[in-house]
Structures are given as structure tokens and as C-alpha cells.
Scaffold this active site. Structure first.
Site, PDB file in Angstrom:
ATOM      1  N   SER A 191      -0.737   8.127  11.516  1.00  0.00           N
ATOM      2  CA  SER A 191       0.394   7.613  12.305  1.00  0.00           C
ATOM      3  C   SER A 191      -0.017   6.666  13.429  1.00  0.00           C
ATOM      4  O   SER A 191       0.572   6.686  14.511  1.00  0.00           O
ATOM      5  CB  SER A 191       1.241   8.775  12.848  1.00  0.00           C
ATOM      6  OG  SER A 191       1.780   9.526  11.772  1.00  0.00           O
ATOM      7  N   ASN A 239      -5.299   1.092   4.902  1.00  0.00           N
ATOM      8  CA  ASN A 239      -5.304   1.781   3.612  1.00  0.00           C
ATOM      9  C   ASN A 239      -3.915   1.607   3.005  1.00  0.00           C
ATOM     10  O   ASN A 239      -2.964   2.251   3.444  1.00  0.00           O
ATOM     11  CB  ASN A 239      -5.635   3.264   3.835  1.00  0.00           C
ATOM     12  CG  ASN A 239      -5.529   4.080   2.561  1.00  0.00           C
ATOM     13  OD1 ASN A 239      -5.352   3.529   1.464  1.00  0.00           O
ATOM     14  ND2 ASN A 239      -5.638   5.392   2.689  1.00  0.00           N
TER      15      ASN A 239
HETATM   16  P1  13P Z   1      -0.409   6.683   8.107  1.00  0.00           P
HETATM   17  O1  13P Z   1      -0.962   5.629   9.046  1.00  0.00           O
HETATM   18  O2  13P Z   1       0.685   6.168   7.233  1.00  0.00           O
HETATM   19  O3  13P Z   1      -0.079   7.940   8.840  1.00  0.00           O
HETATM   20  O4  13P Z   1      -1.601   7.052   7.080  1.00  0.00           O
HETATM   21  C1  13P Z   1      -2.851   7.336   7.578  1.00  0.00           C
HETATM   22  C2  13P Z   1      -3.813   7.379   6.448  1.00  0.00           C
HETATM   23  O5  13P Z   1      -3.764   8.262   5.620  1.00  0.00           O
HETATM   24  C3  13P Z   1      -4.798   6.293   6.358  1.00  0.00           C
HETATM   25  O6  13P Z   1      -5.784   6.584   5.420  1.00  0.00           O
END
Ligand code: 13P
Length: 247
Positions: A210, A11
Site C-alpha cells: 500500500s 510490481n
Molecule cells: P500494493 O502496493 O498494491 O499494496 O502491492 C504491494 C505488493 O505486493 C508489491 O509487490
């Protein structure tokens, strides 16, 4: 029960310009032999160019949101049909950044899921508890409630995915323990089976929040984890491929 084919989706959120297509090409060239379906969900304005740049390759392309209607007087919005027309085959819906920042409700997410089906897109429906809700012992109740109310019955027999993204784990470097992830994923699977019967076996339940190359193997091999929805670490081909290869 047959395990669903895993899905690892990046994403990109509101990140990426035309120059970032080089990163997408590097991802496409690096995913051969992946044990998962791999997708990139770039900003809507990049979908058309990315689908052309990656045409014929293994990487699927998705949107990050879609309006409920096919077309009309909705300034600034993008319909599911437009995403499909630009080259998307899936769409993220109900991300916590939209639930929180744009007051999207479960009911709206369910209507957006119907729009995705209407346009032939596979919805990736996001759910997840806040830190306050987890601390209050409400994580399972909140998440299963979101699953029940955000998925319309019309999804029966259709391709769709759930993404469990604890709000407090998004972009923070924090992740739940593997036991906590498994507990929520098992509860989501049980809820899906209550709602859709055995057909629910085919829907992958992604974990998001994360995910990095360093923690991906442990997370991706946890019970009922059917892939990952990756934010920050999907912007760099090397990191994203590190996650894909961890499966
Ligand atoms: P991060 O991997 O940056 O924590 O974001 C997760 C997320 O919101 C994917 O849709």
C-alpha cells in the site's frame, strides 16, 4: 556503513497488455533526476516489448518469478535465463502471493535465488508476516527466519535486494506505523550482516504494501528503508512517478 542506492520497483502483477507500454514510456520519460534506481516488473510476456520500448532509458526491467531450472519439461514456467534473454535485469522472488497461492517455501525461494544469480539477474527476495503472526507478536521472528532461509550463501558479494511486504498491507490500504517498519527493517539489516558480514550493507531493503504518493515520503525516509516495491500504484505513471519523486 554506506547506504545502498535505493531501488523503487513497480510490481505490475497480472496486469497490463501491450497498450500499457504507453504507461511504461511515460514512467521512463518522467524519472530523470530520480534519487533511486527505478524498475518495472511487468508480466513476463511484456518484458521483451517493454525492454525494446524503454531501451537506452533509465528504467530497469524485472520479472515477477522464475523457475529453478534453466530449461526443461516444466509446462507454463519461465526460467531466469528466459527473463534475462527477454531484457530483464532483476526478478522478484518469493512474493507472498506465490508463497501463499503456490505454496512456495523458503527453501524453494533460495533455489530460485540461485537460478537468478546463474542467469545474471538481481533477485528481489520478498518476506513478510501475516496479520495473525503480527498480532501474536511473531513479526520479527517470522521475517528474520524467512530472510535466513530464503537467501543462499552464494549471494555474498552479489547484487540483491530484500522486500519487506507485510501480507496484511498488500492491496489493503493498510500500512504498519513508521516505527513498526523501522523495527523490521533494522532487524532484517542485522540478520543480513550476521549472514554476509559488511558486504550486506549494499543490499537495499525495500518496503512494500500500500505505498502511494501520499505516504511515500514518510516511508522512504524511514531508517533502513532503501526503496519500495509498489503494486497497484505502479500501474499509473503519475502515481508511480509521485512515489519516485517522494525520495
Ligand atoms: P500494493 O502496493 O498494491 O499494496 O502491492 C504491494 C505488493 O505486493 C508489491 O509487490
Amino acid at each position: 556503513m554506506t547506504a545502498p542506492t535505493p531501488l523503487i520497483a513497480g510490481n505490475w502483477k497480472m496486469n497490463g497488455l501491450t497498450a500499457s507500454l504507453a504507461e511504461a514510456r511515460a514512467i521512463s520519460e518522467g524519472v530523470s533526476g530520480a534519487k533511486a534506481r527505478v524498475a518495472i516488473c511487468p508480466p513476463a510476456v511484456l518484458i521483451h516489448q517493454m525492454s525494446q520500448a524503454l531501451a537506452g532509458g533509465p528504467v530497469l526491467i524485472g520479472g515477477q518469478d522464475a523457475h529453478t531450472d534453466e530449461s526443461g519439461a516444466f509446462t507454463g514456467d519461465v526460467s531466469a535465463e528466459m527473463l534475462a534473454d527477454a531484457g530483464a535485469s532483476m526478478v522478484i522472488l518469493g512474493h507472498s502471493e506465490r508463497r501463499d497461492g503456490y505454496r512456495e517455501t523458503d527453501e524453494l525461494v533460495a533455489r530460485k535465488s540461485l537460478a537468478a544469480l546463474r542467469a545474471g539477474l538481481e533477485p528481489i527476495v520478498c518476506v513478510g508476516e501475516t496479520l495473525e503472526q503480527r498480532k501474536a507478536g511473531q513479526a520479527l521472528e517470522v521475517v528474520t527466519g524467512q530472510v535466513r532461509a530464503s537467501l543462499p550463501p552464494e549471494l555474498l558479494g552479489k547484487a540483491f535486494a530484500i522486500a519487506y511486504e507485510p501480507v496484511w498491507a498488500i492491496g489493503t490500504g493498510l500500512t504498519p506505523s513508521i516505527d513498526e517498519i523501522e523495527e523490521v527493517h533494522l532487524a532484517i539489516r542485522a540478520t543480513l550482516i550476521e549472514m554476509f558480514g559488511d558486504a550486506a550493507d549494499k543490499a537495499p531493503i525495500l518496503y512494500g504494501g500500500s505505498v502511494k504518493p501520499a505516504n511515500a515520503a514518510e516511508i522512504l525516509h524511514a531508517a533502513e528503508v532503501g526503496g519500495a516495491l509498489v503494486g497497484g500504484a505502479s500501474l499509473k505513471a503519475a502515481d508511480f512517478l509521485g512515489i519516485v519523486r517522494a525520495l
